[in-house]
Design a protein around this motif. Structure first.
Motif, PDB file in Angstrom:
ATOM      1  N   HIS A   1      -2.493  -4.194  -3.673  1.00 32.30           N
ATOM      2  CA  HIS A   1      -1.421  -3.245  -3.996  1.00 32.30           C
ATOM      3  C   HIS A   1      -0.340  -3.958  -4.792  1.00 32.30           C
ATOM      4  O   HIS A   1      -0.414  -5.160  -5.039  1.00 32.30           O
ATOM      5  CB  HIS A   1      -0.863  -2.581  -2.729  1.00 32.30           C
ATOM      6  CG  HIS A   1       0.018  -3.449  -1.893  1.00 32.30           C
ATOM      7  ND1 HIS A   1       1.211  -3.024  -1.375  1.00 32.30           N
ATOM      8  CD2 HIS A   1      -0.119  -4.733  -1.488  1.00 32.30           C
ATOM      9  CE1 HIS A   1       1.759  -4.002  -0.686  1.00 32.30           C
ATOM     10  NE2 HIS A   1       0.976  -5.034  -0.730  1.00 32.30           N
ATOM     11  N   ARG A   2       0.651  -3.176  -5.228  1.00 31.85           N
ATOM     12  CA  ARG A   2       1.767  -3.748  -5.970  1.00 31.85           C
ATOM     13  C   ARG A   2       2.633  -4.526  -4.991  1.00 31.85           C
ATOM     14  O   ARG A   2       3.131  -3.970  -4.011  1.00 31.85           O
ATOM     15  CB  ARG A   2       2.578  -2.590  -6.584  1.00 31.85           C
ATOM     16  CG  ARG A   2       3.859  -2.974  -7.276  1.00 31.85           C
ATOM     17  CD  ARG A   2       4.682  -1.725  -7.584  1.00 31.85           C
ATOM     18  NE  ARG A   2       4.886  -0.956  -6.374  1.00 31.85           N
ATOM     19  CZ  ARG A   2       4.539   0.316  -6.213  1.00 31.85           C
ATOM     20  NH1 ARG A   2       4.014   0.994  -7.190  1.00 31.85           N
ATOM     21  NH2 ARG A   2       4.733   0.930  -5.069  1.00 31.85           N
TER      22      ARG A   2
ATOM     23  N   ASP B   1      -0.252   3.013  -4.290  1.00 30.69           N
ATOM     24  CA  ASP B   1      -0.280   1.891  -5.238  1.00 30.69           C
ATOM     25  C   ASP B   1      -1.541   1.028  -5.122  1.00 30.69           C
ATOM     26  O   ASP B   1      -1.577  -0.085  -5.636  1.00 30.69           O
ATOM     27  CB  ASP B   1       0.979   1.024  -5.097  1.00 30.69           C
ATOM     28  CG  ASP B   1       1.126   0.394  -3.731  1.00 30.69           C
ATOM     29  OD1 ASP B   1       0.513   0.905  -2.774  1.00 30.69           O
ATOM     30  OD2 ASP B   1       1.849  -0.612  -3.620  1.00 30.69           O
TER      31      ASP B   1
ATOM     32  N   ASP C   1      -1.705   4.307   0.792  1.00 30.85           N
ATOM     33  CA  ASP C   1      -0.577   4.174  -0.119  1.00 30.85           C
ATOM     34  C   ASP C   1      -1.030   4.494  -1.538  1.00 30.85           C
ATOM     35  O   ASP C   1      -2.198   4.295  -1.902  1.00 30.85           O
ATOM     36  CB  ASP C   1       0.010   2.759  -0.061  1.00 30.85           C
ATOM     37  CG  ASP C   1       0.823   2.523   1.216  1.00 30.85           C
ATOM     38  OD1 ASP C   1       1.067   3.491   1.954  1.00 30.85           O
ATOM     39  OD2 ASP C   1       1.196   1.370   1.462  1.00 30.85           O
TER      40      ASP C   1
HETATM   41 MG   LIG Z   1       2.515  -1.217  -1.559  1.00 29.83          MG
END
Ligand SMILES: [Mg+2]
Ligand SMILES: Nc1nc2c(ncn2[C@@H]2O[C@H](COP(=O)(O)OP(=O)(O)O)[C@@H](O)[C@H]2O)c(=O)[nH]1
Length: 231
Positions: free
Chosen positions: A201-202, A94, A92
């Motif tokens: 991650h976010r 992020d 991903d």
């Molecule tokens: Mg994410």
């Protein structure tokens, strides 16, 4: 043609200009990563430019095709670049600098200890807003289809060798791609291993956008499961 042994990294990205540079640089710095490909899936920010300036190969979809669509384009691009025999690492956008920890996901595939590795993430530094409904749907669906219980069924951080990639394609559409992939690779009799990886991650919150994201995930996971029922 690649001369080193490693995986080609593919990052599906939408509106990730804030984080994509760090993610690309972290992955490109790994010995086990041959090249980094970013598929910009209809971003409205300058994700594609930032990714290119960070050293990634970039392909841009003018309109969003969903996560699975971007991943499919990424595999096609990897093949065109001559990585058609190389394992693939999906990451991903992020993850930012923590993406460098994905070396732990690639090694077992290169060592032929697994056909598909899936990263499990530690508790995240910022709290999430989800109830875990989509996670449960995915976990129970994979279990019903294969007997295998995933700790983190929706994790998008995955490394596949070419046998697993063959079994996993065509991908289930949209956000159903991870659950569909786990079922298809397991049903092909291949080795799927979850690996703890130190990633951040976010975290999706509780605002309207987050709720819409979860609703779309739920819909796509359910569709992936329905299409794999009774097979
Ligand atoms: Mg994410
Ligand atoms: N192709 C594609 N990728 C997306 C879309 N929305 C988000 N992504 C990417 O999919 C990955 C996971 O998205 P993220 O928002 O982190 O979802 P979460 O981790 O499930 O909360 C990130 O790399 C995003 O940039 C989309 O509409 N299309």
């Amino acid at each position: 043609m690649p001369t080193r042994i490693g995986a080609v990294a593919i990052i599906p990205a939408k509106d990730e200009a804030q984080r994509i540079a760090q993610t690309v640089v972290a992955l490109a710095g790994l010995d086990v990563v041959l090249s980094v490909i970013v598929i910009d899936d209809g971003s409205t920010d300058n994700t594609a430019d930032v990714a290119g300036a960070s050293g990634a190969y970039v392909m841009r979809h003018p309109q969003s095709t969903g996560k699975a669509g971007a991943m499919t384009t990424g595999v096609e691009y990897a093949d065109q670049l001559g990585y058609d025999q190389s394992p693939v690492l999906f990451a991903d956008a992020d993850l930012a600098a923590t993406a460098s920890a994905l070396v732990d996901l690639v090694r077992p595939v290169l060592a032929d200890e697994a056909d598909l590795t899936i990263a499990t993430l530690p508790p995240q530094q910022s709290a999430g807003g989800g109830s875990g409904r989509v996670v449960r749907l995915g976990r129970e669906g994979i279990e019903a289809a294969t007997g295998w219980t995933a700790k983190q069924p929706l994790s998008g951080q995955r490394c596949l060798n070419r046998a697993a990639l063959e079994a996993a394609t065509p991908f289930a559409p949209g956000w159903g791609v991870e659950v569909g992939m786990s079922i298809d690779v397991l049903r092909a009799g291949l080795r799927v291993v979850e690996v703890p990886v130190d990633l951040q991650h976010r975290v999706t919150g509780t605002d309207l956008r987050a709720k819409l994201h979860r609703a779309a995930q739920y819909r796509d996971v359910r569709q992936a499961l329905r299409r794999r029922a009774d097979r």
